[in-house]
Design a protein around this motif. Structure first.
Motif, PDB file in Angstrom:
ATOM      1  N   THR A 183      18.825 -10.921 -15.038  1.00  0.00           N
ATOM      2  CA  THR A 183      19.230 -12.150 -15.731  1.00  0.00           C
ATOM      3  C   THR A 183      20.660 -12.536 -15.362  1.00  0.00           C
ATOM      4  O   THR A 183      20.951 -13.698 -15.045  1.00  0.00           O
ATOM      5  N   ASP A 184      21.561 -11.557 -15.400  1.00  0.00           N
ATOM      6  CA  ASP A 184      22.955 -11.829 -15.034  1.00  0.00           C
ATOM      7  C   ASP A 184      23.073 -12.196 -13.558  1.00  0.00           C
ATOM      8  O   ASP A 184      23.880 -13.063 -13.184  1.00  0.00           O
ATOM      9  N   ARG A 186      20.837 -13.729 -11.692  1.00  0.00           N
ATOM     10  CA  ARG A 186      20.391 -15.116 -11.515  1.00  0.00           C
ATOM     11  C   ARG A 186      21.438 -16.105 -12.024  1.00  0.00           C
ATOM     12  O   ARG A 186      21.663 -17.150 -11.409  1.00  0.00           O
TER      13      ARG A 186
END
Length: 222
Positions: A183-184, A186
């Protein structure tokens, strides 16, 4: 130009693929037939075990040497050298199915109205349109496969892929830090792309240049 360690028996295959890609790069821009380069890289995910100390006036930021390994992510990148357009996607894995979904994004999201997408990529085992049939039902796979015109760079010739240059910039400017999860990763890539000025690539090295500068790689004709 850097030197290559190419077995003599592979010279003819190298030269054919190299000249094919160089010819593609010297085609004029055609919006109906965009030229797209594709490549991928991996990013080791590392998590801090102690909260970093932010910088203060007169004191630089501090990060503890210890970290936690959190696996590896894959990053696909597609670049259109003649316009500067790019598409980047971080995935958990690098499988044929992941490749197929990235090709689908290029086709249906980035260039839905073009006639043909001229795609340059290297010889990785998943860089084959058969991956589409592993991810989609035959009707969709066939439709997508017909949209691409594939040109493979030669083995030992990854320098011919503009997407590799793009990924090198991404790695140095964005990924050279600890990133703990997908997530980070992306989010950081999206922020980099938003602030990154798209740059066109004017490819100067031509087939005529190759026949002079790389003449040692050309097989002797009896």
């Amino acid at each position: 130009m850097k030197r290559f360690c190419i077995p003599p028996e592979e010279n003819a295959a190298f030269v054919q693929a190299m000249e094919d890609v160089l010819d593609v790069y010297h085609r004029p821009h055609d919006p109906a037939r965009p030229q797209v380069c594709l490549d991928e890289t991996s990013k080791q995910l590392l998590e801090h075990t102690r909260v970093p100390i932010a910088a203060t006036p007169g004191t630089p930021a501090r990060v503890d040497d210890e970290y936690k390994r959190c696996g590896t992510a894959n990053i696909f990148a597609a670049v259109e050298p003649l316009t500067g357009w790019s598409l980047v996607d971080a995935t958990e894995h690098r499988t044929a199915v992941d490749m197929a979904h990235f090709l689908c994004r290029i086709s249906d999201e980035a260039f839905p109205n073009t006639t043909t997408i001229v795609l340059v990529m290297d010889n990785l085992n998943i860089h084959n349109l058969s991956c589409l049939y592993e991810a989609f039902e035959p009707k969709k796979a066939h439709r997508l496969a017909k949209r691409f015109e594939i040109h493979h760079t030669p083995k030992h010739g990854s320098w011919l892929n503009v997407a590799e240059i793009f990924l090198s910039s991404l790695s140095m400017q964005c990924l050279d830090q600890r990133i703990g999860n997908l997530t980070d990763l992306r989010a950081l890539i999206a922020a980099w792309q938003a602030s990154h000025k798209a740059k066109r690539v004017k490819w100067h090295f031509s087939t005529a240049d190759a026949r002079i500068k790389l003449r040692r790689l050309y097989p002797s004709v009896l």
